[in-house]
Design an enzyme around this catalytic site. Structure first.
Site, PDB file in Angstrom:
ATOM      1  N   HIS A   1       5.270   6.353  -8.639  1.00 54.47           N
ATOM      2  CA  HIS A   1       6.057   5.126  -8.719  1.00 54.47           C
ATOM      3  C   HIS A   1       7.324   5.298  -9.556  1.00 54.47           C
ATOM      4  O   HIS A   1       8.289   4.573  -9.377  1.00 54.47           O
ATOM      5  CB  HIS A   1       5.196   3.948  -9.176  1.00 54.47           C
ATOM      6  CG  HIS A   1       4.357   3.431  -8.040  1.00 54.47           C
ATOM      7  ND1 HIS A   1       3.083   3.866  -7.819  1.00 54.47           N
ATOM      8  CD2 HIS A   1       4.656   2.595  -7.020  1.00 54.47           C
ATOM      9  CE1 HIS A   1       2.626   3.305  -6.720  1.00 54.47           C
ATOM     10  NE2 HIS A   1       3.550   2.522  -6.216  1.00 54.47           N
TER      11      HIS A   1
ATOM     12  N   ARG B   1       6.725  -5.608  -3.710  1.00 50.25           N
ATOM     13  CA  ARG B   1       5.517  -5.138  -4.392  1.00 50.25           C
ATOM     14  C   ARG B   1       5.158  -6.167  -5.467  1.00 50.25           C
ATOM     15  O   ARG B   1       5.580  -6.059  -6.614  1.00 50.25           O
ATOM     16  CB  ARG B   1       5.769  -3.775  -5.048  1.00 50.25           C
ATOM     17  CG  ARG B   1       5.899  -2.610  -4.072  1.00 50.25           C
ATOM     18  CD  ARG B   1       6.087  -1.295  -4.815  1.00 50.25           C
ATOM     19  NE  ARG B   1       5.829  -0.131  -4.007  1.00 50.25           N
ATOM     20  CZ  ARG B   1       6.752   0.547  -3.311  1.00 50.25           C
ATOM     21  NH1 ARG B   1       8.013   0.162  -3.347  1.00 50.25           N
ATOM     22  NH2 ARG B   1       6.418   1.608  -2.603  1.00 50.25           N
TER      23      ARG B   1
ATOM     24  N   ARG C   1       3.764  -8.384  -0.354  1.00 48.84           N
ATOM     25  CA  ARG C   1       2.453  -7.733  -0.347  1.00 48.84           C
ATOM     26  C   ARG C   1       1.616  -8.309  -1.483  1.00 48.84           C
ATOM     27  O   ARG C   1       2.107  -8.416  -2.610  1.00 48.84           O
ATOM     28  CB  ARG C   1       2.634  -6.229  -0.549  1.00 48.84           C
ATOM     29  CG  ARG C   1       1.318  -5.536  -0.814  1.00 48.84           C
ATOM     30  CD  ARG C   1       1.476  -4.065  -0.894  1.00 48.84           C
ATOM     31  NE  ARG C   1       1.999  -3.610  -2.161  1.00 48.84           N
ATOM     32  CZ  ARG C   1       2.301  -2.333  -2.410  1.00 48.84           C
ATOM     33  NH1 ARG C   1       2.168  -1.428  -1.467  1.00 48.84           N
ATOM     34  NH2 ARG C   1       2.751  -1.970  -3.588  1.00 48.84           N
TER      35      ARG C   1
ATOM     36  N   GLU D   1      -2.201   2.147   5.606  1.00 47.92           N
ATOM     37  CA  GLU D   1      -1.984   3.226   4.629  1.00 47.92           C
ATOM     38  C   GLU D   1      -3.259   4.011   4.370  1.00 47.92           C
ATOM     39  O   GLU D   1      -3.312   4.838   3.470  1.00 47.92           O
ATOM     40  CB  GLU D   1      -1.386   2.680   3.329  1.00 47.92           C
ATOM     41  CG  GLU D   1      -2.137   1.542   2.692  1.00 47.92           C
ATOM     42  CD  GLU D   1      -1.461   0.996   1.436  1.00 47.92           C
ATOM     43  OE1 GLU D   1      -0.586   1.653   0.879  1.00 47.92           O
ATOM     44  OE2 GLU D   1      -1.843  -0.114   1.020  1.00 47.92           O
TER      45      GLU D   1
ATOM     46  N   ASN E   1       3.357   6.481   1.871  1.00 50.98           N
ATOM     47  CA  ASN E   1       3.055   7.176   0.608  1.00 50.98           C
ATOM     48  C   ASN E   1       1.548   7.379   0.477  1.00 50.98           C
ATOM     49  O   ASN E   1       1.068   8.482   0.230  1.00 50.98           O
ATOM     50  CB  ASN E   1       3.564   6.375  -0.600  1.00 50.98           C
ATOM     51  CG  ASN E   1       5.014   5.975  -0.454  1.00 50.98           C
ATOM     52  OD1 ASN E   1       5.761   6.652   0.224  1.00 50.98           O
ATOM     53  ND2 ASN E   1       5.397   4.869  -1.064  1.00 50.98           N
ATOM     54  N   ASP E   2       0.822   6.286   0.649  1.00 48.97           N
ATOM     55  CA  ASP E   2      -0.635   6.413   0.558  1.00 48.97           C
ATOM     56  C   ASP E   2      -1.214   7.055   1.817  1.00 48.97           C
ATOM     57  O   ASP E   2      -2.175   7.821   1.730  1.00 48.97           O
ATOM     58  CB  ASP E   2      -1.276   5.042   0.300  1.00 48.97           C
ATOM     59  CG  ASP E   2      -1.235   4.695  -1.178  1.00 48.97           C
ATOM     60  OD1 ASP E   2      -1.494   5.594  -2.000  1.00 48.97           O
ATOM     61  OD2 ASP E   2      -0.912   3.546  -1.521  1.00 48.97           O
TER      62      ASP E   2
ATOM     63  N   ARG F   1      -1.137  11.794  -4.711  1.00 48.11           N
ATOM     64  CA  ARG F   1       0.318  11.648  -4.792  1.00 48.11           C
ATOM     65  C   ARG F   1       0.842  11.739  -6.213  1.00 48.11           C
ATOM     66  O   ARG F   1       2.037  11.896  -6.436  1.00 48.11           O
ATOM     67  CB  ARG F   1       0.777  10.336  -4.119  1.00 48.11           C
ATOM     68  CG  ARG F   1       0.286   9.088  -4.799  1.00 48.11           C
ATOM     69  CD  ARG F   1       0.514   7.851  -3.947  1.00 48.11           C
ATOM     70  NE  ARG F   1       1.746   7.157  -4.267  1.00 48.11           N
ATOM     71  CZ  ARG F   1       2.010   5.916  -3.861  1.00 48.11           C
ATOM     72  NH1 ARG F   1       1.163   5.268  -3.089  1.00 48.11           N
ATOM     73  NH2 ARG F   1       3.130   5.334  -4.191  1.00 48.11           N
TER      74      ARG F   1
ATOM     75  N   CYS G   1       7.144   0.971   5.518  1.00 45.85           N
ATOM     76  CA  CYS G   1       7.692   0.577   4.220  1.00 45.85           C
ATOM     77  C   CYS G   1       7.495   1.664   3.161  1.00 45.85           C
ATOM     78  O   CYS G   1       7.878   1.495   2.023  1.00 45.85           O
ATOM     79  CB  CYS G   1       7.113  -0.752   3.748  1.00 45.85           C
ATOM     80  SG  CYS G   1       5.343  -0.677   3.470  1.00 45.85           S
TER      81      CYS G   1
HETATM   82  C1  PEP Z   1       2.808   3.150   0.449  1.00 46.34           C
HETATM   83  O1  PEP Z   1       1.680   3.467   0.062  1.00 46.34           O
HETATM   84  O2  PEP Z   1       3.460   3.806   1.286  1.00 46.34           O
HETATM   85  C2  PEP Z   1       3.465   1.937  -0.078  1.00 46.34           C
HETATM   86  C3  PEP Z   1       4.571   1.470   0.457  1.00 46.34           C
HETATM   87  O3  PEP Z   1       2.942   1.319  -1.152  1.00 46.34           O
HETATM   88  P1  PEP Z   1       2.923   1.917  -2.656  1.00 46.34           P
HETATM   89  O4  PEP Z   1       3.885   3.059  -2.693  1.00 46.34           O
HETATM   90  O5  PEP Z   1       3.305   0.806  -3.557  1.00 46.34           O
HETATM   91  O6  PEP Z   1       1.504   2.343  -2.813  1.00 46.34           O
HETATM   92 MG    MG Z   2       0.408   2.079  -0.993  1.00 45.82          MG
END
Ligand code: PEP
Ligand code: MG
Length: 549
Positions: A189, A295, A331, A429, A452-453, A463, A500
């Site tokens: 993050h 977020r 979200r 995700e 990302n997830d 990650r 996203c």
């Molecule tokens: C993701 O997981 O791609 C996402 C957009 O949410 P975050 O990065 O906040 O987990």
């Molecule tokens: Mg996520």
């Protein structure tokens, strides 16, 4: 001159002085002091400084979340007035017991917090945490650990072991020239925040050193390194390159107000990702067509206490009202894993990324979830809202979420609250969600793919773990295939599908995503115009740019 290498998050350059950002341990001695007056003076200075800080937070919260939410900072301010019992208790301990200001503050505030906690009135019980909060703020100032002491008052490149999301939200962004960390991964993050602020950032820089504090440096994102004590020539040439970047960025301004349409006429929506009302300006300045990911957990991370329905309503309403009629996808709270909050009292877990997080917390703590859903529904009267649930793995979860949402809607109808029409979607995700996309698509209005997830879970790559970067491949065919499957399943059932996650801003994949049929890409605000430029240069009648999954 010293050159240290790392991994850069953005092709950008920062020039400025380095400041080492280090959180020392908080140790309070019970030793007697010689100079009582000096301790009284230190307490007085800290008290006034924390009162000033509370006033700044009050003004900020007033703009972002309204009077109700801001009131808490006024209460904190009041606790520190010099005609209050706490003031007397602290000064008595310093003078009577000849102890340090830190010791006296801890004693007096802990006693007061305990007194509140044992009261029968729930209002006063809840004030106990406020006393502890203010105690920590005063102790931080006394020990040089408050954000201002840690960050300093001059713009600087901050150097740290790593930054937790709860720390990054506290940083004064106007004083941040760049960030360098020893740890961190490209999808953490901190990296996401860096991209959203367009902030030059170097992670995994193993050679960071305390002796750099105060030295002049150039963070060179193009060459993935930092030059400490650079030569005059280097300073001149990289400052020129920095100016060139600024000029190029200015050229993108021409794309404002234009659609994100390919040469052969395919238009998609380019939205922005945000963390709260403070980012709305960036959405407008970068001309995003909507918000594809708000977020909302950052509203929780920014709050000292579990935010009330009223406080949340204020924050959501502000974003919706300001951006109307643009769509804003909020979200629901995605707390847990790397985003921890003290007041949530979450247990320590061996595998937090696979643990009690996001929708799992919300479905377990129904009152907590309902507070957010009620705030969202009430705010829907002020703009174009869509609600999205994170970390979904099953149809059962979606049905449960929708049932609780309906329960809230009915309650609010009875209370006579105004509400607008909303779309309800989920994040894709988890591999389970991608594989069950056909079934899930029948339950919702849209999918938003959290790459990302999704990448973390599909590839079994934590990650947050920098050591795994050599094994990580953001273009892994399995991830691209999961995205394609999701888009196809969504379209089979007539719903729109967006991305996203950070991959949405990867310009080397824009062509691939367009060919898959993606309907929306939501990226950090500063990537909106570069992405629009890329889309406008694509001709889907030509052969694909990259091997498709
Ligand atoms: C993701 O997981 O791609 C996402 C957009 O949410 P975050 O990065 O906040 O987990
Ligand atoms: Mg996520």
């Amino acid at each position: 001159m010293q050159v240290a290498t790392g991994k850069s998050i953005l092709n950008r350059i920062a020039v400025g002085k380095i400041r080492i950002y280090k959180v020392p341990e908080r140790v309070i001695s019970d030793a007697l002091v010689d100079d009582v007056q000096a301790e009284l003076d230190r307490f007085e200075a800290a008290r006034v400084r924390v009162q000033d800080q509370q006033m700044v937070l009050y003004e900020k919260a007033l703009v972002q979340a309204g009077e109700d939410a801001a009131g808490i900072f006024m209460f904190h301010y009041g606790l520190l007035e010099d005609d209050e019992d706490l003031y007397e208790a602290v000064t008595e301990i310093i003078t009577g017991q000849k102890r340090s200001a830190e010791y006296a503050v801890k004693e007096a505030f802990d006693n007061q917090a305990e007194a509140f906690a044992t009261m029968s009135d729930p209002y006063f019980q809840a004030r106990s945490t406020d006393v502890i909060d203010v105690e920590n703020d005063v102790l931080d100032v006394l020990m040089g650990l408050d954000a201002m002491s840690m960050q300093g008052t001059e713009p600087a490149i901050l150097v740290a072991e790593d930054f937790a999301p709860s720390e990054t939200v506290k940083l004064d962004k106007s004083l941040l020239l760049g960030m360098i960390t020893r740890e961190g991964s490209s999808n953490s993050h901190t990296a996401i925040l860096a991209r959203s602020m367009n902030l030059p950032t170097l992670i995994q820089c193993k050679e960071i050193n305390d002796s750099w504090d105060g030295k002049m440096a150039i963070l060179d994102g193009y060459n993935q390194c930092v030059y400490v004590d650079p030569t005059e020539d280097l300073l001149k040439s990289l400052t020129a390159k920095q100016q060139e970047d600024i000029r190029k960025k200015a050229l993108l301004q021409d794309l404002k107000g234009k659609t994100s349409t390919t040469i052969d006429g395919r238009t998609i929506r380019v939205y922005a990702n945000i963390g709260g009302p403070q980012d709305v300006g960036a959405v407008q300045v970068n001309d995003a067509e909507g918000v594809g990911l708000f977020r909302s957990e950052f509203v929780y991370l920014n709050s000292k206490d579990d935010p009330s329905e009223e406080e949340q309503f204020g924050a959501y309403r502000r974003v919706l009202e300001t951006l109307a009629p643009k769509q804003v996808v909020i979200r629901t709270c995605d707390i847990g894993a790397d985003k921890t909050i003290d007041y949530m009292n979450l247990d320590h877990e061996e595998n937090p990324a696979l643990g009690f997080r996001a929708i799992r917390i919300c479905l377990t703590r129904k009152d907590f979830f309902k507070r957010q859903l009620r705030a969202l529904l009430r705010a829907s009267a002020y703009g174009n809202l869509a609600i999205m649930f994170p970390m979904i793995i099953s149809v059962r979860e979606v049905k449960e979420c929708r049932a609780i949402l309906d329960e809230c809607r009915k309650e609010l109808e009875k209370e006579g609250a105004a509400m607008g029409d909303i779309e309800v979607g989920i994040m894709i995700e988890t591999p389970a969600a991608a594989l069950c996309a056909d079934e899930l698509a029948q339950e919702v209005d849209f999918f938003s793919i959290g790459t990302n997830d999704l990448t973390q879970y599909v590839c079994a790559i934590d990650r947050q773990n920098a050591k795994l970067e050599p094994f990580s491949d953001t273009h892994h065919p399995a991830v691209l295939r999961a995205i394609r499957m999701t888009v196809e399943a969504g379209h089979r059932h007539g719903i729109w599908v967006g991305i996203c996650g950070e991959l949405g801003a990867d310009l080397s994949l824009t062509d691939t995503f367009l060919r898959m049929g993606i309907d929306e890409l939501s990226v950090n605000p500063t990537s909106v115009l570069p992405l629009r430029k890329e889309i406008r240069g694509i001709d889907l009648r030509q052969p694909p740019k990259e091997q498709e999954a």
